[in-house]
Scaffold this motif. Structure first.
Motif, PDB file in Angstrom:
ATOM      1  N   ILE A   1       0.845  -1.198   0.000  1.00 49.10           N
ATOM      2  CA  ILE A   1       0.000   0.000   0.000  1.00 49.10           C
ATOM      3  C   ILE A   1       0.880   1.247   0.000  1.00 49.10           C
ATOM      4  CG2 ILE A   1      -1.803   1.281   1.196  1.00 49.10           C
ATOM      5  CD1 ILE A   1      -2.704  -1.410   0.086  1.00 49.10           C
TER       6      ILE A   1
ATOM      7  N   HIS B   1       1.860   4.881   0.784  1.00 49.88           N
ATOM      8  CA  HIS B   1       1.480   5.753   1.886  1.00 49.88           C
ATOM      9  C   HIS B   1       1.840   7.212   1.626  1.00 49.88           C
ATOM     10  CE1 HIS B   1       0.807   7.172   5.953  1.00 49.88           C
ATOM     11  NE2 HIS B   1       2.050   7.581   6.035  1.00 49.88           N
TER      12      HIS B   1
ATOM     13  N   PHE C   1       1.396  -2.481  10.556  1.00 46.88           N
ATOM     14  CA  PHE C   1       0.592  -2.213   9.368  1.00 46.88           C
ATOM     15  C   PHE C   1      -0.864  -1.951   9.724  1.00 46.88           C
ATOM     16  CE2 PHE C   1      -1.656  -3.762   5.450  1.00 46.88           C
ATOM     17  CZ  PHE C   1      -1.285  -2.689   4.660  1.00 46.88           C
TER      18      PHE C   1
ATOM     19  N   LYS D   1      -2.875   1.500   8.916  1.00 45.03           N
ATOM     20  CA  LYS D   1      -4.148   1.583   8.197  1.00 45.03           C
ATOM     21  C   LYS D   1      -5.181   2.369   8.998  1.00 45.03           C
ATOM     22  CE  LYS D   1      -4.977  -2.783   7.184  1.00 45.03           C
ATOM     23  NZ  LYS D   1      -5.656  -3.946   6.539  1.00 45.03           N
ATOM     24  N   GLU D   2      -5.128   2.275  10.317  1.00 48.20           N
ATOM     25  CA  GLU D   2      -6.073   3.007  11.157  1.00 48.20           C
ATOM     26  C   GLU D   2      -5.859   4.508  11.057  1.00 48.20           C
ATOM     27  OE1 GLU D   2      -5.622   1.488  15.062  1.00 48.20           O
ATOM     28  OE2 GLU D   2      -6.564  -0.453  14.637  1.00 48.20           O
TER      29      GLU D   2
ATOM     30  N   ARG E   1      -4.012   6.012   8.589  1.00 52.78           N
ATOM     31  CA  ARG E   1      -3.635   6.415   7.246  1.00 52.78           C
ATOM     32  C   ARG E   1      -4.637   7.403   6.656  1.00 52.78           C
ATOM     33  NH1 ARG E   1      -4.606   4.041   2.151  1.00 52.78           N
ATOM     34  NH2 ARG E   1      -3.009   4.583   0.626  1.00 52.78           N
TER      35      ARG E   1
END
Length: 278
Positions: free
Chosen positions: A47, A49, A102, A106-107, A109
């Protein structure tokens, strides 16, 4: 060919160009060397970022240092693997990180198409704009002011890319005696500090010392120093007000205008020792 592809000079840190120089009333053709900057994408577990414009060297250091300073990784052990992939329009730093890191990324991001030196781009609210690190743990270390001046003289000779192009910043790790142990360069001052922090983490360097930077001291420079538990940040130019307040709150000794046997101490002055002249 995409419009951006012709802008990328492969993976070179600098390149030769022909230019016109006006000097002493005359115009002449000269060959000059210029620093390159390339889009560098930080990719975690597939992913993307963030994308930074950076000098394309010491990229493994850059990947780790950026990840640590951004709080994406807690330590170098959280980075399992890293591959540098050159594309026609930039470079991807493809990192494999621990599942826990990770999930946390994601939380938090946010949609970040790019980053700039301000350090705030991509934040969705004022609460997210400024991340305040914990207070540093290096309480009992002291430095002699003479170490700053010795390091300044030595760092200039170690800035190879700056010597060729005149366009890059440098950050150096300096021991208490003023010896420059490591230097990293980049077109961006924040990138140079990320690279330095990443290099120290990769090499598991535990030597006591401070950071000397060829730039001004912005909020983000102090934030990165504090996140890496660096006790003193010395800049050759000015700090911002926000940088000073963050340094005070995090316990970082912040020094500005360090040049030619003079400097200004803005926070935690007890860590820096000065010889009194008779």
């Amino acid at each position: 060919m995409k419009q951006t592809e012709f802008l990328i000079e492969s993976e070179a840190t600098d390149s030769a160009i022909t230019a016109l120089k006006y000097e002493d009333g005359q115009l002449r053709e000269v060959e000059d060397r210029v620093a390159e900057e390339v889009p560098v994408a930080m990719i975690y577990n597939g992913i993307s970022h963030a994308v930074m414009l950076a000098t394309p060297d010491d990229l493994a250091d850059f990947a780790l240092g950026f990840s640590l300073c951004e709080g994406i990784l807690s330590s170098a052990r959280d980075l399992y693997d890293m591959e540098i992939v050159h594309r026609v329009n930039g470079i991807e730093l493809q990192m494999e990180i621990a599942s826990e890191n990770f999930l946390h990324l994601k939380e938090r991001r946010r949609s970040m198409a790019g980053r700039t030196g301000c350090g705030l781009c991509g934040s969705e609210s004022l609460d997210q704009a400024i991340r305040i690190p914990n207070r540093i743990q290096a309480h009992d270390i002291h430095f002699d002011a003479e170490a700053i001046y010795l390091a300044q003289r030595n760092m200039q000779t170690l800035q190879a890319l700056q010597g060729r192009t005149g366009a890059t910043h440098a950050c150096a790790w300096v021991n208490p005696e003023g010896e420059v142990l490591m230097v990293r360069e980049d077109v961006g001052r924040h990138n140079a500090l990320d690279k330095l922090i990443g290099a120290r983490a990769r090499q598991q360097q535990q030597t006591a010392g401070f950071v000397l930077t060829s730039s001004r001291a912005s909020y983000e420079m102090v934030q990165k120093a504090a996140s890496a538990d660096i006790p003193m940040l010395v800049a050759i130019s000015a700090p911002t007000g926000l940088a000073i307040r963050m340094a005070q709150g995090c316990g970082v000794t912040l020094v500005g205008f360090a040049r030619k046997q003079q400097h200004v101490v803005y926070s935690c002055p007890e860590r820096l020792l000065h010889k009194e002249l008779a």
